[in-house]
Design a protein around this motif. Structure first.
Motif, mmCIF file in Angstrom:
data_model
loop_
_atom_site.group_PDB
_atom_site.id
_atom_site.type_symbol
_atom_site.label_atom_id
_atom_site.label_comp_id
_atom_site.label_asym_id
_atom_site.label_seq_id
_atom_site.Cartn_x
_atom_site.Cartn_y
_atom_site.Cartn_z
ATOM 1 N N LEU A 89 -7.996 33.967 13.676
ATOM 2 C CA LEU A 89 -7.730 34.722 14.901
ATOM 3 C C LEU A 89 -7.685 36.225 14.634
ATOM 4 C CD1 LEU A 89 -6.851 34.977 17.870
ATOM 5 C CD2 LEU A 89 -4.504 34.526 17.125
ATOM 6 N N THR A 90 -6.957 36.633 13.599
ATOM 7 C CA THR A 90 -6.835 38.059 13.318
ATOM 8 C C THR A 90 -8.174 38.658 12.890
ATOM 9 O OG1 THR A 90 -6.148 37.604 11.034
ATOM 10 C CG2 THR A 90 -4.420 37.810 12.685
ATOM 11 N N THR A 91 -8.941 37.912 12.099
ATOM 12 C CA THR A 91 -10.254 38.409 11.678
ATOM 13 C C THR A 91 -11.177 38.572 12.876
ATOM 14 O OG1 THR A 91 -9.995 37.290 9.555
ATOM 15 C CG2 THR A 91 -12.203 38.016 10.139
ATOM 16 N N ALA A 92 -11.145 37.612 13.781
ATOM 17 C CA ALA A 92 -11.995 37.706 14.975
ATOM 18 C C ALA A 92 -11.603 38.904 15.834
ATOM 19 C CB ALA A 92 -11.884 36.415 15.779
ATOM 20 N N LEU A 93 -10.310 39.130 16.014
ATOM 21 C CA LEU A 93 -9.866 40.250 16.837
ATOM 22 C C LEU A 93 -10.244 41.591 16.207
ATOM 23 C CD1 LEU A 93 -6.334 39.008 17.999
ATOM 24 C CD2 LEU A 93 -8.490 38.983 19.268
ATOM 25 N N PHE A 94 -10.039 41.726 14.900
ATOM 26 C CA PHE A 94 -10.423 42.970 14.232
ATOM 27 C C PHE A 94 -11.939 43.158 14.237
ATOM 28 C CE2 PHE A 94 -6.165 42.769 12.094
ATOM 29 C CZ PHE A 94 -5.715 44.004 12.542
ATOM 30 N N VAL A 157 -12.408 42.813 7.518
ATOM 31 C CA VAL A 157 -13.326 43.530 8.406
ATOM 32 C C VAL A 157 -13.594 44.940 7.884
ATOM 33 C CG1 VAL A 157 -13.618 44.424 10.744
ATOM 34 C CG2 VAL A 157 -12.653 42.152 10.392
ATOM 35 N N TYR A 158 -12.566 45.589 7.356
ATOM 36 C CA TYR A 158 -12.735 46.933 6.783
ATOM 37 C C TYR A 158 -13.700 46.890 5.607
ATOM 38 C CZ TYR A 158 -11.426 51.441 4.711
ATOM 39 O OH TYR A 158 -11.446 52.702 4.181
ATOM 40 N N PHE A 159 -13.557 45.869 4.753
ATOM 41 C CA PHE A 159 -14.441 45.729 3.602
ATOM 42 C C PHE A 159 -15.869 45.445 4.049
ATOM 43 C CE2 PHE A 159 -15.511 43.071 -0.360
ATOM 44 C CZ PHE A 159 -15.977 44.185 -1.030
ATOM 45 N N GLU A 160 -16.005 44.626 5.072
ATOM 46 C CA GLU A 160 -17.338 44.333 5.602
ATOM 47 C C GLU A 160 -17.993 45.602 6.147
ATOM 48 O OE1 GLU A 160 -19.448 41.858 9.259
ATOM 49 O OE2 GLU A 160 -17.329 41.559 8.806
ATOM 50 N N GLU A 324 -18.334 35.637 8.840
ATOM 51 C CA GLU A 324 -17.417 36.562 8.190
ATOM 52 C C GLU A 324 -15.974 36.109 8.186
ATOM 53 O OE1 GLU A 324 -19.818 37.393 10.134
ATOM 54 O OE2 GLU A 324 -21.053 38.864 9.121
ATOM 55 N N PRO A 325 -15.424 35.522 9.301
ATOM 56 C CA PRO A 325 -14.004 35.170 9.255
ATOM 57 C C PRO A 325 -13.650 34.162 8.192
ATOM 58 C CG PRO A 325 -14.810 35.211 11.512
ATOM 59 C CD PRO A 325 -16.005 35.344 10.617
ATOM 60 N N PHE A 326 -14.630 33.410 7.656
ATOM 61 C CA PHE A 326 -14.327 32.384 6.673
ATOM 62 C C PHE A 326 -14.584 32.834 5.251
ATOM 63 C CE2 PHE A 326 -15.279 30.033 10.549
ATOM 64 C CZ PHE A 326 -14.170 29.245 10.638
#
Length: 334
Positions: A89-94, A157-160, A324-326
């Motif tokens: 959830l947090t990865t998707a929101l960011f 997400v920042y690293f991506e 990416e979230p996984f």
């Protein structure tokens, strides 16, 4: 500047420019170790501004790893495993906020389902959830796991964003992350346990069980990367679901964890949400369109008239895989 490759040639280099030959693990022989050392000096030290960008996710990942130990110390393993899926959830929101990524309606629905399942599990935990050790603090465990999920989502997400905004390879970025992570970890160790380390040694207390945890963490990160690269995101979703089941079974056997209907419902919702979110966009659209046609027209009993061509079949194309979230923190591109 110029980056020195393994073959001795030079190539124009922007910040973090990478020579593929020099960066491939296992390719450095006795003849090109010097070239590799020169490249690392150029990429890590000379281009120090590019390296400093990795300090932020490295600090967050170091904090996240410590928060996970706090969380697992205060929550049953099964409860922790279910709650930790909030990182999706947090990865998707960011991703939506920082990368302007769009999510399908099915993905938004699966995120809501995920949050509901975690809330049910936490309600079961707050209501008792069977016997637990006296030294466990469920409130502290929940706070630690939520903070860990937030840090995981933001750092990932920042690293991506860093990876996609520069020419540096994942291998180089991992090296930069490792440098900062090691330095920050040693500073934290010295701050918290400096006297004990100086008196008893760095590896005091490293029992076989501790080494097993260290090796399992390292192997697990590599294994996740292999699954995502050589399988697909759906299998990763199944693996996550299996990990929840195995954690629950192990908790029952080792710690006397009690599974009541409330926990089973919450865990089932989380497993279903993980599977739905990991569906490729093409499959998700097919499911949505099938559901819409079924709800408007009911069961299809129409038969094709003789001599007419059959209706076109739905394409099996997977569409855009949103993986990416996984992905683990060290592998975000193939």
């Amino acid at each position: 500047m110029a980056a020195v490759g393994s073959g001795g040639s030079t190539a124009a280099a922007g910040p973090g420019a990478v020579s593929a030959g020099a960066l491939e693990p296992g390719t450095a022989s006795a003849g090109n170790v010097k070239h590799l050392a020169l490249f690392l000096h150029e990429a890590v030290l000379v281009q120090y501004v590019d390296t400093l960008k990795l300090a932020v996710p490295s600090l967050i990942y170091t904090l996240q790893n410590n928060l996970q130990y706090v969380a697992i110390s205060n929550l049953p393993a099964a409860t922790f495993q279910v709650t930790y899926q909030l990182k999706i959830l947090t990865t998707a929101l960011f991703s939506v906020l920082m990368l302007n990524r769009s999510l399908s309606r099915l993905q938004w629905a699966s995120l809501l389902l995920l949050f509901t399942g975690v809330a049910i599990v936490q309600a079961q935990q707050a209501g008792g959830g069977g016997p637990r050790p006296l030294d466990q603090n469920p409130g502290a465990g929940l706070a630690a796991v939520v903070a860990s999920c937030l840090s995981s989502g933001f750092a990932g997400v920042y690293f991506e964003k860093i990876l996609k905004g520069s020419s540096g390879s994942v291998w180089l970025r991992n090296l930069q992350l490792g440098l900062f992570g090691t330095a920050l970890g040693l500073v934290g160790l010295w701050w918290a346990e400096g006297t004990a380390v100086a008196r008893r040694g760095f590896f005091f207390g490293y029992t076989p069980a501790v080494w097993g945890v260290v090796l399992n963490q390292a192997f697990g990160g590599l294994l996740v990367a292999v699954v995502v690269k050589y399988a697909d995101n759906i299998l990763k979703g199944f693996a996550t679901s299996l990990s929840i089941v195995l954690s629950t079974v192990a908790s029952i056997r080792l710690f006397g964890f009690h599974v009541d209907p409330l926990f089973a419902l919450g865990a089932g919702l989380v497993i279903g949400a993980v599977y739905l979110y990991s569906l490729p966009r093409g499959a998700a659209k097919a499911i949505a369109s099938t559901s819409a046609s079924t709800s408007t027209s009911g069961p299809c009993t129409h038969q094709q008239p003789p001599g007419q061509p059959p209706p076109p079949k739905l394409s099996s194309h997977r569409g855009d895989l949103s993986t990416e979230p996984f992905l683990p923190k060290s592998v975000l591109v193939k």
